[in-house]
Design an enzyme around this catalytic site. Sequence first.
Site, short mmCIF file in Angstrom:
data_model
loop_
_atom_site.label_atom_id
_atom_site.label_comp_id
_atom_site.label_asym_id
_atom_site.label_seq_id
_atom_site.Cartn_x
_atom_site.Cartn_y
_atom_site.Cartn_z
N LYS A 175 -9.02 -10.93 4.50
CA LYS A 175 -9.59 -11.14 5.85
C LYS A 175 -11.02 -10.63 5.91
CE LYS A 175 -9.75 -7.93 8.27
NZ LYS A 175 -8.66 -7.30 8.98
N TYR A 221 -3.81 -2.97 -9.48
CA TYR A 221 -2.58 -2.33 -8.98
C TYR A 221 -1.54 -2.23 -10.09
CZ TYR A 221 -3.27 -1.62 -3.98
OH TYR A 221 -3.67 -1.12 -2.77
N CYS A 257 -1.87 -5.87 2.72
CA CYS A 257 -3.28 -5.50 2.82
C CYS A 257 -4.11 -6.19 1.74
CB CYS A 257 -3.44 -3.98 2.72
SG CYS A 257 -5.16 -3.49 2.76
N SER A 262 0.81 -1.22 0.00
CA SER A 262 0.00 0.00 0.00
C SER A 262 0.85 1.27 0.00
CB SER A 262 -0.91 0.01 1.23
OG SER A 262 -1.72 -1.13 1.22
N ARG A 291 -1.35 -14.34 26.58
CA ARG A 291 -0.45 -14.29 27.74
C ARG A 291 -0.89 -13.20 28.72
NH1 ARG A 291 4.98 -11.59 24.94
NH2 ARG A 291 3.97 -9.64 24.36
N TYR A 338 -5.19 -7.68 17.00
CA TYR A 338 -6.15 -7.54 15.91
C TYR A 338 -6.37 -8.87 15.17
CZ TYR A 338 -5.60 -2.35 15.60
OH TYR A 338 -5.58 -1.01 15.81
N ILE A 339 -5.26 -9.46 14.72
CA ILE A 339 -5.38 -10.61 13.82
C ILE A 339 -6.00 -11.79 14.55
CG2 ILE A 339 -4.05 -12.26 12.43
CD1 ILE A 339 -2.10 -10.02 11.76
N GLU A 384 -26.96 6.92 16.64
CA GLU A 384 -27.57 8.06 17.34
C GLU A 384 -27.21 8.06 18.82
OE1 GLU A 384 -31.91 8.17 17.68
OE2 GLU A 384 -31.99 6.00 17.40
N CYS A 407 -5.89 -7.10 5.14
CA CYS A 407 -7.20 -6.43 5.25
C CYS A 407 -8.26 -6.98 4.29
CB CYS A 407 -7.08 -4.94 4.94
SG CYS A 407 -5.52 -4.19 5.37
N ASP A 462 4.64 -0.31 7.22
CA ASP A 462 4.91 -1.18 8.37
C ASP A 462 6.39 -1.36 8.66
OD1 ASP A 462 2.21 -1.44 8.37
OD2 ASP A 462 2.16 -3.62 8.10
N GLY A 483 -3.60 -12.04 21.26
CA GLY A 483 -4.84 -11.35 21.59
C GLY A 483 -4.96 -10.03 20.86
N GLU A 519 -9.76 -11.30 15.12
CA GLU A 519 -10.51 -11.31 13.86
C GLU A 519 -10.67 -12.75 13.34
OE1 GLU A 519 -9.47 -6.85 12.16
OE2 GLU A 519 -8.30 -8.51 11.40
N ARG A 547 -4.67 -5.43 23.93
CA ARG A 547 -3.89 -4.48 24.72
C ARG A 547 -3.86 -3.12 24.00
NH1 ARG A 547 0.37 -5.44 28.28
NH2 ARG A 547 0.79 -7.53 27.53
N HIS A 578 -32.70 8.25 13.47
CA HIS A 578 -33.49 7.27 14.21
C HIS A 578 -34.26 6.35 13.28
CE1 HIS A 578 -35.45 5.74 17.76
NE2 HIS A 578 -36.61 5.82 17.13
N GLY A 629 2.04 -10.83 16.54
CA GLY A 629 2.72 -9.63 16.08
C GLY A 629 3.45 -9.85 14.77
P1 NDP Z 1 -0.72 -7.16 17.60
O1 NDP Z 1 0.50 -6.41 17.93
O2 NDP Z 1 -2.01 -6.44 17.43
O3 NDP Z 1 -0.97 -8.27 18.71
C1 NDP Z 1 0.01 -9.20 19.02
C2 NDP Z 1 -0.54 -10.13 20.08
O4 NDP Z 1 0.36 -11.20 20.26
C3 NDP Z 1 -0.74 -9.46 21.41
O5 NDP Z 1 -1.91 -9.97 22.00
C4 NDP Z 1 0.50 -9.90 22.19
O6 NDP Z 1 0.28 -10.03 23.56
C5 NDP Z 1 0.72 -11.28 21.63
N1 NDP Z 1 2.09 -11.73 21.72
C6 NDP Z 1 3.21 -11.10 21.28
N2 NDP Z 1 4.30 -11.86 21.49
C7 NDP Z 1 3.85 -12.99 22.08
C8 NDP Z 1 4.50 -14.14 22.57
N3 NDP Z 1 5.81 -14.29 22.48
N4 NDP Z 1 3.73 -15.11 23.12
C9 NDP Z 1 2.40 -14.97 23.22
N5 NDP Z 1 1.74 -13.89 22.79
C10 NDP Z 1 2.45 -12.91 22.23
O7 NDP Z 1 -0.33 -8.02 16.32
P2 NDP Z 1 -1.15 -8.75 15.21
O8 NDP Z 1 -0.24 -9.83 14.76
O9 NDP Z 1 -2.52 -9.11 15.66
O10 NDP Z 1 -1.29 -7.64 14.10
C11 NDP Z 1 -0.16 -6.90 13.67
C12 NDP Z 1 -0.55 -5.49 13.33
O11 NDP Z 1 -1.25 -5.47 12.10
C13 NDP Z 1 -1.52 -4.84 14.31
O12 NDP Z 1 -0.88 -4.25 15.40
C14 NDP Z 1 -2.22 -3.83 13.46
O13 NDP Z 1 -1.47 -2.64 13.47
C15 NDP Z 1 -2.21 -4.45 12.10
N6 NDP Z 1 -3.54 -5.01 11.79
C16 NDP Z 1 -4.61 -4.19 11.69
C17 NDP Z 1 -5.85 -4.68 11.42
C18 NDP Z 1 -7.01 -3.76 11.32
O14 NDP Z 1 -6.81 -2.56 11.15
N7 NDP Z 1 -8.23 -4.24 11.44
C19 NDP Z 1 -6.09 -6.10 11.22
C20 NDP Z 1 -4.90 -6.89 11.38
C21 NDP Z 1 -3.68 -6.36 11.65
P3 NDP Z 1 0.35 -8.80 24.59
O15 NDP Z 1 -0.95 -8.10 24.52
O16 NDP Z 1 0.57 -9.48 25.90
O17 NDP Z 1 1.51 -7.97 24.16
#
Ligand code: NDP
Length: 459
Positions: free
Chosen positions: A51, A99, A43, A15, A198, A177-178, A440, A48, A302, A175, A181, A204, A435, A261
Site C-alpha cells: 500500500k 523473512y 503487512c 508480523s 454509512r 484506514y484502508i 516546529e 502496509c 490481528d 471510511g 488510503e 471514526r 525552522h 473492516g
Molecule cells: P476500519 O475498521 O478502519 O474501518 C472500517 C470502515 O468500514 C468504517 O468506516 C466502518 O464504518 C465501515 N463499515 C463497517 N461495516 C460496514 C458495513 N456493513 N457497511 C458499510 N460500512 C461499513 O477497517 P479497515 O478495513 O479500513 O482496516 C482494518 C484495520 O486495519 C484498521 O482498523 C487498522 O487497524 C488496520 N490498518 C491500519 C493501517 C495503518 O496503520 N495505516 C492501514 C490499513 C489498515 P463506521 O465508521 O460507520 O463504523
Amino acid sequence: MPRYDYDLITIGAGSGGVRGTRLAGGYGARTAIIEEERVGGTCVLRGCVPKKLLVYGAHYAEHLEDAVNYGWSVDGASHDWARMIDTKNVELDRLNGIYLRILRENNVEVVDGRGVLTDPHTVEVNGKSMTAEKILVAVGGWPSTPDIPGVEHVISSNEALELRELPKRMVIVGGGYIAVEFAGIFAALGVEVTEVIRAEAILRGFDHDIRVNLTDEMQKRGVKVLSETVIRSIEKDGDVYTLRCAGNEIIETDLVMYATGRTPNTAGLGLAEAGVELAGNGAVMVDEWNQSSVESIYAVGDVTDRIALTPVAIQEGRAFAETHFNGNPLTVDYDDVPSAVFSTPPVGSVGLPEEVARARYGDIDVYVSRFKPLVHTLSGRDERSFMKLVVDAHTDRVLGAHMVGLDAPEIIQGVAIAIKCDATKAQFDATTGIHPSAAEEFVTMREKRPNPERVQAAE
Ligand code: NDP
C-alpha cells in the site's frame, strides 16, 4: 526424549507470528511455523508495505504538477500502472525472501500448508500431526464485507493491490484506514473516486478536526465523499456496476471496492473444538500474557482484535517470546499507541482525541494551527496542513497530538515519544523549533482555542 516434537508451533507467518517465533528460535527453543500462503503476512504481502509503495507511486502525480512553478518542465509525463504493480511485486518477493532467511537463521522450521488444531498440543498440517508444548495462533485477519445481494462482484484491498489496469470510475465503500488510503492512491492517478460511508464522517475514532480537515483535502483532490449512505445491492451488467442505496439513489461505476473492516481468520482452525474461547467475531480471547482460555494456546496480532497495527503485533510477538523463552516476563503497553493513515495528505495521531479527552479529563486546553505548507507557496497547490494539541488544563500534560498534512506520520512518531514521557505543554514550548519546518508548529502553538464550555459559562 522430549514429550513434544517442538517447544513452539506457530500458525501464521505474519508480523506477530514471525517475530515471536524467530525470537523463541533464537533463544534456543525448538520451533516450527506453519503458513498456508507466502511468509510475510498481511503487512508485507497485502497491507502496509505494498500500500505504501503505491502511495509513493501515486504521489508523483502531484509532485509533477507541483514541480512546474519550481521551473521543471514535465510535459509528456505519463503513468504505467501495470509497471508499478510489477516492480512492487518484485520488492515483495525480496521481502518474502528476507523473512524466510531470518526464520531459517533462527532455527525455525517453515512448514507450507494449513495448520488445524486437533487438541491443545497438536496441529495437523498436510495430513501429518505435529505436537508442541505451546501453540501460538497468529493467523491475522481477512477483509469482511456485509452480506448484501451482489457482494460477490466487489473487490477488497487484496485485489486492489493486484489490478492490471485502472478503472475510469470507482466506488470505495467504507471510511476507515484502508478506504481513505486507497481513495488517495486511485484519485491521484486519475480515477474518479466516490467514497461511500454509512457514518457522518470518515475515520471514526479519530479527532473530529482531523476527520473534517482530511475530508476537505480529499474533496479538493476530486474524491466525492457520500456520507450517511448505505448500499443495499450491487448489480453487474457487462462492465458496469449499479449500486442501489437505501434512499433509492443509484450509483453507476466501473469497479467497487469494499474496505469495511477485517475479521479474525479463525474459521475452521479447530480453536473452539480445542476449548479456546472466541469472541463473537471469531477473535481469540487472550489475557495480558497473550494466553487463551487453554493453557498451552496463545495468540498475538490481528487475530486477537486488540489494536490491529503491525508494530503492536510485533510487540506482542516479542512479549510472548521474552516471557516464555527468555525468562523475561513482558507485557505490551497499549496506551498512547501512535498511528498514521497514509491518506493524501496523510494523518498522524497519538493520544486522545479532543472529544475523548474532554469526557475523561473535563477541563482541557486545545491548540490548533492551520497553514499552507511552505512547499505550496510556490507550487500553488491549494493544500492546508492542520495540527492540534490537546492538553490537560490541570496538569499541563499533553494528552493528544494530531495532524493532517505533509509528513504527518514522520512528525507524529517523534511527538509520540514526548507524550509517552508525559511531557507538559510547557516542555513542548521550551523546545526549540526547527525552522523552516511544519514540525516546529508543535512547539510554537501559543493561542488556546476558546473552550466552548468556558465561553458559554462566561455569557
Ligand atoms: P476500519 O475498521 O478502519 O474501518 C472500517 C470502515 O468500514 C468504517 O468506516 C466502518 O464504518 C465501515 N463499515 C463497517 N461495516 C460496514 C458495513 N456493513 N457497511 C458499510 N460500512 C461499513 O477497517 P479497515 O478495513 O479500513 O482496516 C482494518 C484495520 O486495519 C484498521 O482498523 C487498522 O487497524 C488496520 N490498518 C491500519 C493501517 C495503518 O496503520 N495505516 C492501514 C490499513 C489498515 P463506521 O465508521 O460507520 O463504523
